[in-house]
Design a protein around this motif. Structure first.
Motif, PDB file in Angstrom:
ATOM      1  N   UNK A 264     -11.714   1.613  -4.054  1.00 23.26           N
ATOM      2  CA  UNK A 264     -11.239   2.939  -4.459  1.00 23.26           C
ATOM      3  C   UNK A 264     -11.260   3.060  -5.981  1.00 23.26           C
ATOM      4  N   UNK A 265     -12.424   3.381  -6.575  1.00 24.85           N
ATOM      5  CA  UNK A 265     -12.503   3.561  -8.027  1.00 24.85           C
ATOM      6  C   UNK A 265     -11.533   4.641  -8.512  1.00 24.85           C
ATOM      7  N   UNK A 266     -11.008   4.473  -9.709  1.00 21.18           N
ATOM      8  CA  UNK A 266      -9.982   5.380 -10.238  1.00 21.18           C
ATOM      9  C   UNK A 266     -10.442   6.830 -10.269  1.00 21.18           C
ATOM     10  N   UNK A 267     -11.724   7.054 -10.585  1.00 17.74           N
ATOM     11  CA  UNK A 267     -12.229   8.428 -10.644  1.00 17.74           C
ATOM     12  C   UNK A 267     -12.103   9.104  -9.283  1.00 17.74           C
TER      13      UNK A 267
ATOM     14  N   UNK B  78       0.174   6.929  -7.600  1.00 23.08           N
ATOM     15  CA  UNK B  78      -0.863   6.468  -6.669  1.00 23.08           C
ATOM     16  C   UNK B  78      -1.771   5.433  -7.319  1.00 23.08           C
ATOM     17  N   UNK B  79      -2.063   5.602  -8.604  1.00 23.60           N
ATOM     18  CA  UNK B  79      -2.893   4.613  -9.302  1.00 23.60           C
ATOM     19  C   UNK B  79      -2.185   3.260  -9.381  1.00 23.60           C
ATOM     20  N   UNK B  80      -0.890   3.285  -9.658  1.00 23.63           N
ATOM     21  CA  UNK B  80      -0.124   2.036  -9.697  1.00 23.63           C
ATOM     22  C   UNK B  80      -0.018   1.403  -8.318  1.00 23.63           C
ATOM     23  N   UNK B  81       0.123   2.243  -7.292  1.00 20.24           N
ATOM     24  CA  UNK B  81       0.125   1.717  -5.931  1.00 20.24           C
ATOM     25  C   UNK B  81      -1.193   1.012  -5.635  1.00 20.24           C
ATOM     26  N   UNK B  82      -2.300   1.643  -6.019  1.00 21.95           N
ATOM     27  CA  UNK B  82      -3.614   1.035  -5.790  1.00 21.95           C
ATOM     28  C   UNK B  82      -3.733  -0.306  -6.510  1.00 21.95           C
ATOM     29  N   UNK B  83      -3.291  -0.336  -7.786  1.00 26.16           N
ATOM     30  CA  UNK B  83      -3.370  -1.580  -8.559  1.00 26.16           C
ATOM     31  C   UNK B  83      -2.544  -2.682  -7.907  1.00 26.16           C
ATOM     32  N   UNK B  84      -1.372  -2.336  -7.406  1.00 32.03           N
ATOM     33  CA  UNK B  84      -0.517  -3.320  -6.738  1.00 32.03           C
ATOM     34  C   UNK B  84      -1.136  -3.772  -5.421  1.00 32.03           C
ATOM     35  N   UNK B  85      -1.762  -2.843  -4.708  1.00 35.06           N
ATOM     36  CA  UNK B  85      -2.448  -3.188  -3.464  1.00 35.06           C
ATOM     37  C   UNK B  85      -3.586  -4.176  -3.711  1.00 35.06           C
ATOM     38  N   UNK B  86      -4.299  -3.985  -4.828  1.00 36.03           N
ATOM     39  CA  UNK B  86      -5.368  -4.928  -5.188  1.00 36.03           C
ATOM     40  C   UNK B  86      -4.774  -6.305  -5.475  1.00 36.03           C
ATOM     41  N   UNK B  87      -3.710  -6.332  -6.261  1.00 36.37           N
ATOM     42  CA  UNK B  87      -3.075  -7.604  -6.625  1.00 36.37           C
ATOM     43  C   UNK B  87      -2.519  -8.347  -5.420  1.00 36.37           C
ATOM     44  N   UNK B  88      -2.074  -7.590  -4.411  1.00 31.42           N
ATOM     45  CA  UNK B  88      -1.473  -8.206  -3.220  1.00 31.42           C
ATOM     46  C   UNK B  88      -2.488  -8.425  -2.094  1.00 31.42           C
ATOM     47  N   UNK B  89      -3.760  -8.068  -2.336  1.00 35.75           N
ATOM     48  CA  UNK B  89      -4.810  -8.347  -1.362  1.00 35.75           C
ATOM     49  C   UNK B  89      -4.973  -7.331  -0.251  1.00 35.75           C
ATOM     50  N   UNK B  90      -4.343  -6.161  -0.378  1.00 36.29           N
ATOM     51  CA  UNK B  90      -4.513  -5.121   0.640  1.00 36.29           C
ATOM     52  C   UNK B  90      -5.922  -4.524   0.600  1.00 36.29           C
ATOM     53  N   UNK B  91      -6.458  -4.375  -0.601  1.00 32.61           N
ATOM     54  CA  UNK B  91      -7.804  -3.816  -0.775  1.00 32.61           C
ATOM     55  C   UNK B  91      -8.494  -4.556  -1.916  1.00 32.61           C
TER      56      UNK B  91
END
Length: 305
Positions: A224-227, A206-219
């Motif tokens: 969504x802070x990691x904590x 899920x953390x990697x999904x979030x990072x990829x979403x940031x890179x692709x402009x989804x969020x």
């Protein structure tokens, strides 16, 4: 189209840990060089994703706690009047202050790494890395915090956390956290009998999904802070992690988030240390609106991958 299992398996792997350990050792050895008085007692330890084994590739900074244990702060609100009297009779005012201890730590870090590499931020002392063997490090100077449940001269029970004050807020804010309980609860949830050891690997997915979403402009990164993401996944039912593939595990987790958000159950989620709710208006809480946006975009990302 769902994310391929091979990609999810790759995302489930833990990131590098050697450099974080080296950073901890470097800062620890630096602080040890101070000629502390014999009655100055402190410990250093990592908090966050590295000791929790939830760090992913690309994590670049380390959170290091310097806990000043010569003093402690307390919450006696749950005690009876008699118990409070017993407590007051057994403890006197501390000789040292956290402010004085932190000042000495800052000065020593500046001696070791240079004034330009050390910045006193609002919550932590930021020590810049050297670009190779030592990562950027947030050094949090704090002291123990005891939330008492009972007290007597022969026996007392309390929940232990840490506490510190912000530097640049006016008035200064008191921040209380429970990193050791957070660590313990995550380890318990990850046990074979609870989630078959899949809690932490799935969290890394899920953390990697979030990072990829940031890179692709989804969020945005701040949504969504990691904590809070870690705490969100902690509230996922243990049964979700017993599926046989990361695809099925991730789908089950996201599906629960969607349903719990829709029926209001998500609002009662607790942080991983279980001492407060995730969502609310406090500075140490997350916005339910941001969580809703994150879950919506998570589903969109999953379907469009």
């Amino acid at each position: 189209m769902a994310i391929p299992e091979r990609q999810l398996q790759t995302w489930s792997n833990q990131g590098a840990v050697k450099t974080s350990a080296a950073t901890h050792k470097s800062v620890e050895n630096c602080i040890k060089k101070v000629s502390w008085n014999d009655d100055v007692n402190y410990v250093t330890y990592l908090q966050g994703s590295y000791p929790n084994y939830t760090n992913i590739y690309g994590n670049s900074d380390v959170d290091l706690v310097v806990e000043f244990r010569s003093i402690f702060s307390k919450n006696l609100s749950a005690l009876s009047a008699t118990q409070k009297e017993q407590f007051d009779s057994n403890y006197s005012d501390a000789k040292y202050s956290l402010v004085a201890f932190k000042k000495a730590v800052v000065e020593q870090l500046e001696l070791c790494y240079g004034e330009k590499s050390v910045k006193v931020d609002n919550k932590a002392i930021v020590v810049s890395g050297d670009g190779s063997s030592r990562l950027d490090c947030d050094v949090l100077v704090c002291n123990p915090y005891r939330k008492y449940k009972s007290y007597s001269t022969v026996n007392n029970e309390y929940i232990e956390g840490i506490v510190f004050k912000t530097e640049h807020d006016s008035p200064k804010k008191t921040i209380i956290n429970y990193p050791k309980i957070h660590l313990k609860n995550g380890s318990i949830k990850n046990r074979r009998e609870n989630t078959n050891g899949n809690f932490k690997p799935a969290l890394r997915v899920l953390k990697n999904m979030k990072a990829t979403m940031v890179n692709k402009g989804y969020i945005t990164k701040e949504l969504a802070p990691s904590y809070f993401l870690e705490c969100l996944v902690y509230n996922s039912n243990n049964s979700n992690f017993l599926n046989s593939t990361f695809g099925d595990i991730t789908f089950a987790i996201i599906n629960q988030f969607y349903n719990d958000n829709k029926d209001g159950t998500m609002a009662s989620y607790l942080v991983q240390n279980e001492q407060r709710k995730i969502f609310g208006n406090d500075e140490q809480q997350w916005s339910i609106a941001n969580a809703t946006t994150f879950v919506t975009q998570l589903i969109k990302f999953w379907n469009e991958y």
